[in-house]
Design an enzyme around this catalytic site. Structure first.
Site, PDB file in Angstrom:
ATOM      1  CE  LYS A 220      -2.078  -1.144   3.866  1.00 35.40           C
ATOM      2  NZ  LYS A 220      -1.379  -2.409   4.137  1.00 35.40           N
TER       3      LYS A 220
ATOM      4  NE  ARG B 185      -4.544  -1.123   9.880  1.00 35.13           N
ATOM      5  CZ  ARG B 185      -3.486  -0.668   9.224  1.00 35.13           C
ATOM      6  NH1 ARG B 185      -3.532   0.461   8.569  1.00 35.13           N
ATOM      7  NH2 ARG B 185      -2.381  -1.363   9.206  1.00 35.13           N
TER       8      ARG B 185
ATOM      9  NE  ARG C 273       7.772  -2.360   6.335  1.00 34.21           N
ATOM     10  CZ  ARG C 273       6.454  -2.295   6.487  1.00 34.21           C
ATOM     11  NH1 ARG C 273       5.710  -1.753   5.547  1.00 34.21           N
ATOM     12  NH2 ARG C 273       5.890  -2.807   7.557  1.00 34.21           N
TER      13      ARG C 273
ATOM     14  NE  ARG D 236       6.294  -0.190   9.887  1.00 32.13           N
ATOM     15  CZ  ARG D 236       5.180  -0.184   9.176  1.00 32.13           C
ATOM     16  NH1 ARG D 236       5.142   0.457   8.017  1.00 32.13           N
ATOM     17  NH2 ARG D 236       4.107  -0.808   9.596  1.00 32.13           N
TER      18      ARG D 236
ATOM     19  NE  ARG E 229       2.017  -4.705  11.010  1.00 33.23           N
ATOM     20  CZ  ARG E 229       3.111  -4.545  10.255  1.00 33.23           C
ATOM     21  NH1 ARG E 229       4.284  -4.952  10.691  1.00 33.23           N
ATOM     22  NH2 ARG E 229       3.020  -3.961   9.093  1.00 33.23           N
TER      23      ARG E 229
HETATM   24  P1  AP5 Z   1       4.850  -1.530   1.899  1.00 34.14           P
HETATM   25  O1  AP5 Z   1       4.549  -0.661   0.739  1.00 34.14           O
HETATM   26  O2  AP5 Z   1       5.544  -0.936   3.079  1.00 34.14           O
HETATM   27  O3  AP5 Z   1       3.518  -2.312   2.353  1.00 34.14           O
HETATM   28  P2  AP5 Z   1       2.273  -1.784   3.171  1.00 34.14           P
HETATM   29  O4  AP5 Z   1       1.074  -2.491   2.639  1.00 34.14           O
HETATM   30  O5  AP5 Z   1       2.243  -0.292   3.195  1.00 34.14           O
HETATM   31  O6  AP5 Z   1       2.652  -2.385   4.586  1.00 34.14           O
HETATM   32  P3  AP5 Z   1       2.519  -1.801   6.029  1.00 34.14           P
HETATM   33  O7  AP5 Z   1       3.189  -2.821   6.912  1.00 34.14           O
HETATM   34  O8  AP5 Z   1       3.040  -0.386   6.126  1.00 34.14           O
HETATM   35  O9  AP5 Z   1       1.009  -1.793   6.253  1.00 34.14           O
HETATM   36  P4  AP5 Z   1       0.299  -1.878   7.536  1.00 34.14           P
HETATM   37  O10 AP5 Z   1      -1.076  -1.637   7.059  1.00 34.14           O
HETATM   38  O11 AP5 Z   1       0.500  -3.091   8.350  1.00 34.14           O
HETATM   39  O12 AP5 Z   1       0.991  -0.719   8.443  1.00 34.14           O
HETATM   40  P5  AP5 Z   1       0.657   0.818   8.647  1.00 34.14           P
HETATM   41  O13 AP5 Z   1       1.902   1.567   8.553  1.00 34.14           O
HETATM   42  O14 AP5 Z   1      -0.515   1.241   7.841  1.00 34.14           O
HETATM   43  O15 AP5 Z   1       5.714  -2.775   1.353  1.00 34.14           O
HETATM   44  C1  AP5 Z   1       6.277  -3.725   2.228  1.00 34.14           C
HETATM   45  C2  AP5 Z   1       7.685  -4.128   1.732  1.00 34.14           C
HETATM   46  O16 AP5 Z   1       7.566  -4.776   0.470  1.00 34.14           O
HETATM   47  C3  AP5 Z   1       8.642  -2.946   1.497  1.00 34.14           C
HETATM   48  O17 AP5 Z   1       9.935  -3.364   1.839  1.00 34.14           O
HETATM   49  C4  AP5 Z   1       8.536  -2.671  -0.014  1.00 34.14           C
HETATM   50  O18 AP5 Z   1       9.733  -2.114  -0.520  1.00 34.14           O
HETATM   51  C5  AP5 Z   1       8.285  -4.074  -0.554  1.00 34.14           C
HETATM   52  N1  AP5 Z   1       7.423  -4.116  -1.746  1.00 34.14           N
HETATM   53  C6  AP5 Z   1       6.260  -3.434  -1.933  1.00 34.14           C
HETATM   54  N2  AP5 Z   1       5.720  -3.770  -3.124  1.00 34.14           N
HETATM   55  C7  AP5 Z   1       6.554  -4.689  -3.691  1.00 34.14           C
HETATM   56  C8  AP5 Z   1       6.545  -5.429  -4.921  1.00 34.14           C
HETATM   57  N3  AP5 Z   1       5.554  -5.294  -5.806  1.00 34.14           N
HETATM   58  N4  AP5 Z   1       7.567  -6.290  -5.153  1.00 34.14           N
HETATM   59  C9  AP5 Z   1       8.570  -6.449  -4.257  1.00 34.14           C
HETATM   60  N5  AP5 Z   1       8.646  -5.779  -3.094  1.00 34.14           N
HETATM   61  C10 AP5 Z   1       7.638  -4.901  -2.806  1.00 34.14           C
HETATM   62  O19 AP5 Z   1       0.145   0.791  10.191  1.00 34.14           O
HETATM   63  C11 AP5 Z   1       1.021   0.532  11.261  1.00 34.14           C
HETATM   64  C12 AP5 Z   1       0.223   0.439  12.552  1.00 34.14           C
HETATM   65  O20 AP5 Z   1      -0.442   1.704  12.826  1.00 34.14           O
HETATM   66  C13 AP5 Z   1      -0.902  -0.596  12.570  1.00 34.14           C
HETATM   67  O21 AP5 Z   1      -0.446  -1.888  12.899  1.00 34.14           O
HETATM   68  C14 AP5 Z   1      -1.842  -0.002  13.643  1.00 34.14           C
HETATM   69  O22 AP5 Z   1      -1.353  -0.261  14.938  1.00 34.14           O
HETATM   70  C15 AP5 Z   1      -1.751   1.489  13.376  1.00 34.14           C
HETATM   71  N6  AP5 Z   1      -2.766   1.947  12.413  1.00 34.14           N
HETATM   72  C16 AP5 Z   1      -2.529   2.430  11.153  1.00 34.14           C
HETATM   73  N7  AP5 Z   1      -3.682   2.759  10.549  1.00 34.14           N
HETATM   74  C17 AP5 Z   1      -4.669   2.480  11.430  1.00 34.14           C
HETATM   75  C18 AP5 Z   1      -6.106   2.585  11.362  1.00 34.14           C
HETATM   76  N8  AP5 Z   1      -6.725   3.039  10.260  1.00 34.14           N
HETATM   77  N9  AP5 Z   1      -6.803   2.206  12.446  1.00 34.14           N
HETATM   78  C19 AP5 Z   1      -6.195   1.757  13.568  1.00 34.14           C
HETATM   79  N10 AP5 Z   1      -4.858   1.623  13.690  1.00 34.14           N
HETATM   80  C20 AP5 Z   1      -4.095   1.975  12.627  1.00 34.14           C
END
Ligand code: AP5
Length: 207
Positions: free
Chosen positions: A13, A88, A122, A153, A164
């Site tokens: 994402k 979410r 990552r 992270r 997660r």
């Molecule tokens: P990346 O792009 O970082 O993936 P992502 O889907 O953004 O993963 P996240 O772990 O950031 O999502 P998440 O939803 O768990 O965490 P968030 O930060 O939102 O890609 C991952 C890796 O793969 C990278 O190394 C990238 O380079 C690689 N990659 C990507 N695409 C690729 C491809 N096509 N081929 C090869 N490699 C690739 O949330 C963190 C925390 O915040 C949550 O756990 C929660 O506690 C809180 N939080 C956030 N939003 C909310 C909400 N709305 N409500 C409640 N709590 C929330």
């Protein structure tokens, strides 16, 4: 255009949102980045959510909804935005519907094994919010964009990733049906290189 990016942790994402934001010239609103900034700066919010985020749980809906509501009211969102990591839960989606019209919810479909492989490699830049994978970095400690120090992270540990994924399946997966029923869900095969997945998104947005 008001776009939502849905998908499991590590589905890409953030990576896709960064590419879309520079092409479409609309901001990326990442609730994860907002929370990480508060954690880094040890704000009252950061201290309140520290254990939740590091344990892989969800920040309470009322807090998250208010943050997004305030952010979307800012001037740079007037021509559209990319929501990365919000909504979410059904409660968050319903709250969003009460004050915004969503044009498209893009669901990045990636299998669990790929997610684990991606998250274990990552690297994140706390200075510019850049996200990278060790496989494409010449130097795994220096941000290729701003020169900042890359970190792993804390919530990318194996146990927290597992939690997660569990939280995702329980709370966020139902949103796929939610947006499908509204007729604005697009599911994209998230497997493949970054460029391949991005090209599929652009093609779907042009349809
Ligand atoms: P990346 O792009 O970082 O993936 P992502 O889907 O953004 O993963 P996240 O772990 O950031 O999502 P998440 O939803 O768990 O965490 P968030 O930060 O939102 O890609 C991952 C890796 O793969 C990278 O190394 C990238 O380079 C690689 N990659 C990507 N695409 C690729 C491809 N096509 N081929 C090869 N490699 C690739 O949330 C963190 C925390 O915040 C949550 O756990 C929660 O506690 C809180 N939080 C956030 N939003 C909310 C909400 N709305 N409500 C409640 N709590 C929330």
């Amino acid at each position: 255009m008001n776009i939502i990016l849905l998908g499991a942790p590590g589905s890409g994402k953030g990576t896709m949102a960064q590419k879309l934001t520079s092409e479409l010239k609309i901001p990326q609103i990442s609730t994860g980045d907002i929370f990480r900034k508060n954690l880094k700066e040890e704000t009252p919010l950061g201290l309140q959510i520290k254990d939740i985020v590091s344990g892989g749980g969800l920040v309470p809906d009322e807090i998250t909804i208010q943050i997004v509501k305030n952010r979307l009211a800012e001037a740079d969102c007037a021509n559209g935005y990319i929501l990365d990591g919000f909504p979410r839960s059904i409660v968050q989606a319903e709250a969003l519907d009460a004050f915004q019209d969503i044009d498209c919810a893009i669901n990045l479909d990636v299998d669990k094994e790929t997610v684990v492989k991606r998250l274990s490699g990552r690297r994140f830049c706390p200075d510019c919010n850049g996200t990278f994978h060790i496989s494409s970095l010449a130097n795994a400690t220096v941000c290729p964009v701003c020169g900042g120090k890359l970190v792993i992270r804390p919530d990318d540990s194996e146990a927290t990733v597992r939690e997660r994924l569990r939280v995702y399946e329980q709370n966020t997966l139902p949103l796929i049906d939610y947006y499908a029923k509204r007729g604005n869900l697009v599911t994209i095969d998230g497997d493949g290189t970054v460029d391949e997945v991005y090209a599929r998104i652009i093609k779907a947005l042009h349809r």
